[in-house]
Design an enzyme around this catalytic site. Structure first.
Site, PDB file in Angstrom:
ATOM      1  N   PHE A  92       0.985  -1.146   0.103  1.00 16.04           N
ATOM      2  CA  PHE A  92      -0.080   0.108  -0.090  1.00 16.04           C
ATOM      3  C   PHE A  92       0.732   1.066  -0.318  1.00 16.04           C
ATOM      4  O   PHE A  92       1.651   1.354   0.880  1.00 16.04           O
ATOM      5  CB  PHE A  92      -0.713  -0.152   1.293  1.00 16.04           C
ATOM      6  CG  PHE A  92      -1.863   1.205   1.092  1.00 16.04           C
ATOM      7  CD1 PHE A  92      -2.979   1.386   0.307  1.00 16.04           C
ATOM      8  CD2 PHE A  92      -1.370   2.349   1.865  1.00 16.04           C
ATOM      9  CE1 PHE A  92      -3.958   2.365   0.507  1.00 16.04           C
ATOM     10  CE2 PHE A  92      -2.322   3.456   1.678  1.00 16.04           C
ATOM     11  CZ  PHE A  92      -3.276   3.490   1.154  1.00 16.04           C
ATOM     12  N   ASP A 129       9.391   2.619   1.714  1.00 16.74           N
ATOM     13  CA  ASP A 129       8.375   3.263   1.860  1.00 16.74           C
ATOM     14  C   ASP A 129       8.286   3.366   3.810  1.00 16.74           C
ATOM     15  O   ASP A 129       7.953   1.953   3.994  1.00 16.74           O
ATOM     16  CB  ASP A 129       6.897   2.963   1.303  1.00 16.74           C
ATOM     17  CG  ASP A 129       5.673   3.799   1.965  1.00 16.74           C
ATOM     18  OD1 ASP A 129       5.933   4.384   2.832  1.00 16.74           O
ATOM     19  OD2 ASP A 129       4.672   3.478   0.999  1.00 16.74           O
ATOM     20  N   LYS A 150       2.662   9.972   8.136  1.00 16.19           N
ATOM     21  CA  LYS A 150       2.063   9.441   9.491  1.00 16.19           C
ATOM     22  C   LYS A 150       2.750  10.383  10.543  1.00 16.19           C
ATOM     23  O   LYS A 150       2.439  11.332  10.992  1.00 16.19           O
ATOM     24  CB  LYS A 150       2.019   8.174   9.468  1.00 16.19           C
ATOM     25  CG  LYS A 150       1.207   7.498   8.337  1.00 16.19           C
ATOM     26  CD  LYS A 150       0.477   6.081   8.533  1.00 16.19           C
ATOM     27  CE  LYS A 150      -0.723   5.844   7.738  1.00 16.19           C
ATOM     28  NZ  LYS A 150      -0.570   5.417   6.494  1.00 16.19           N
TER      29      LYS A 150
HETATM   30  C1  LIG Z   1      -0.696   5.431   4.771  1.00 23.08           C
HETATM   31  C2  LIG Z   1       0.322   5.136   4.062  1.00 23.08           C
HETATM   32  C3  LIG Z   1       0.467   5.638   2.755  1.00 23.08           C
HETATM   33  C4  LIG Z   1      -0.342   6.975   2.223  1.00 23.08           C
HETATM   34  O1  LIG Z   1      -0.247   7.857   2.953  1.00 23.08           O
HETATM   35  P1  LIG Z   1      -1.451   9.141   2.965  1.00 23.08           P
HETATM   36  O2  LIG Z   1      -0.872  10.172   3.986  1.00 23.08           O
HETATM   37  O3  LIG Z   1      -2.588   8.620   3.529  1.00 23.08           O
HETATM   38  O4  LIG Z   1      -1.276   9.610   1.595  1.00 23.08           O
HETATM   39  C5  LIG Z   1       1.674   5.187   1.872  1.00 23.08           C
HETATM   40  N1  LIG Z   1       2.451   4.249   2.094  1.00 23.08           N
HETATM   41  C6  LIG Z   1       2.245   3.470   3.565  1.00 23.08           C
HETATM   42  C7  LIG Z   1       3.091   2.420   3.858  1.00 23.08           C
HETATM   43  C8  LIG Z   1       1.072   3.915   4.306  1.00 23.08           C
HETATM   44  O5  LIG Z   1       0.907   3.346   5.448  1.00 23.08           O
END
Ligand SMILES: *Cc1c(COP(=O)(O)O)cnc(C)c1O
Length: 395
Positions: free
Chosen positions: A138, A223, A252
């Site tokens: 994700f 990520d 986050k």
């Molecule tokens: C939450 C998340 C995203 C997206 O971040 P947003 O601030 O919601 O756009 C991307 N990568 C990972 C691993 C995430 O947990």
């Protein structure tokens, strides 16, 4: 006004893209949230791994109030002090070279993709490069980030997406090798997969991926949006693997509630990728966002958050393991630090999450069959005990 009326009004005016739980949250203190009716919730979701410091940290709140009175926004056409401070601290803790601040995680991913493509373009003058991403990953909801998100269900209605993306299986090095071509410019993966079900990368897998990347001058994008910022017991999860990314994405917990993300480049990538004119943002890294980031780094230091995560997380793991032993429908625990998942078999996870909420406990799901625990990083062992009590009452 009661909860019901707020919910009805919101449903009238807000586009229905979320099936929200029937709770109207009003305030927070420590590791508890309170709704408008005065009911308290022990929060093991932290606004989806965002609010690491716990609610109502006075020093954090004061820093934001101070910045609001100074200046909230300037655009990126000018310098400001919080920008220098926030970027310096992120560079220091990551050991990387250059930062670009965004407003969200998905935008950090967009920037990372652009930086990787530009790097490859400068190297060979071609513009047909490919990116390898992972199944069950994700990375966000914008078209670029969605294109590298290995979840066909999220992608289906929005085709055609960005081209040149190939998918491999996480923790399966052969499947990655099978996707590598002369056009591959980057590989993107979460160091610990979050939404896909809390899967930490195997050390041999990540090291193997890094070797392929080095051999073929492919950029490694890690990520760390969910697993970074202390959550797994180091500033960034990759720091436990001895594998350095070329580009890292954060968001986050980076601002602990102020919307801010970042992509961070190592020196090699920073020197040969994005230049003025290539990328920009009106809000990204504005004084308020950077004041938040800067204060978050200071508080993580003074509160010894990373050390605290190392100390408290074995207790959470132990308690969750005991649950898995005790209940037939809980079949496994996975995770790292304060990013834990418990696999639920033969019962809908959503039902447990809803029942827990009724019992004053916020937990999340991850995918269709995993209960996810991503509490504020300040939780104590007694918070863990209380969580277990409320969770067991919900089974
Ligand atoms: C939450 C998340 C995203 C997206 O971040 P947003 O601030 O919601 O756009 C991307 N990568 C990972 C691993 C995430 O947990």
């Amino acid at each position: 006004m009661g909860s019901k009326e707020y919910m009805e009004r919101a449903e009238q005016a807000v586009l229905h893209t979320y099936n929200r739980f029937p709770v109207v949250l009003d305030r927070g203190e420590g590791v508890y949230l309170e709704d408008v009716e005065g009911k308290k919730y022990l929060d093991f979701g932290a606004g989806i791994a965002v609010f690491a410091l716990g609610y109502g940290n006075q020093e954090y709140n004061d820093a934001l109030k101070h910045q609001i009175d100074q200046v909230i926004h300037t655009s990126n056409l000018y310098y400001h002090a919080p920008l220098a401070e926030a970027a310096e601290k992120l560079v220091e803790k990551s050991g990387m070279d250059k930062v670009f601040f965004t407003n969200s995680g998905t935008e950090a991913i967009e920037g990372a993709i652009k930086a990787a493509r530009k790097y490859a373009f400068l190297r060979d003058g071609k513009a047909d490069h490919e990116i390898i991403a992972m199944n069950h990953s994700f990375h966000g909801r914008s078209i670029g980030a969605l294109s590298v998100t290995g979840n066909p269900h999220y992608q289906e209605a929005f085709q055609p997406l960005m081209g040149g993306v190939k998918f491999a299986d996480f923790n399966d090095l052969d499947s990655v090798k099978a996707q590598v071509t002369d056009k591959t410019c980057a590989m993107i993966l979460e160091t610990v997969q979050g939404e896909g079900g809390i899967y930490p990368a195997d050390p041999e897998f990540l090291q193997g991926v890094k070797e392929i990347c080095e051999e073929k001058d492919i950029l490694l994008i890690l990520d760390e949006i969910q697993c970074g910022m202390g959550r797994t017991g180091s500033w960034f999860a990759w720091q436990q693997y001895g594998v350095e990314p070329d580009i890292m994405t954060c968001a986050k917990a980076l601002g602990c509630g102020i919307p801010v993300g970042a992509f961070v480049l190592n020196e090699k990538t920073a020197k040969a990728s994005l230049v003025p004119g290539d990328h920009g943002t009106t809000y990204g890294g504005n004084p308020l966002a950077c004041a938040a980031v800067s204060k978050v780094f200071d508080l993580f230091e003074s509160m010894q958050i990373v050390e605290h995560v190392q100390q408290v997380s074995p207790y959470l793991e132990k308690k969750l393991d005991e649950l898995v032993d005790k209940y037939d429908f809980l079949t496994a625990r996975r995770g790292k630090g304060l990013m834990q998942g418990v696999v639920v078999t033969g019962r809908p996870v959503g039902q447990i999450v809803s029942k827990a909420l009724e019992n004053g406990l916020i937990v999340l799901n991850a995918g269709a069959d995993v209960l996810r625990f991503v509490p504020p990083l300040v939780i104590t062992e007694s918070d863990v005990d209380e969580m277990i009590r409320r969770l067991e009452a919900s089974f």
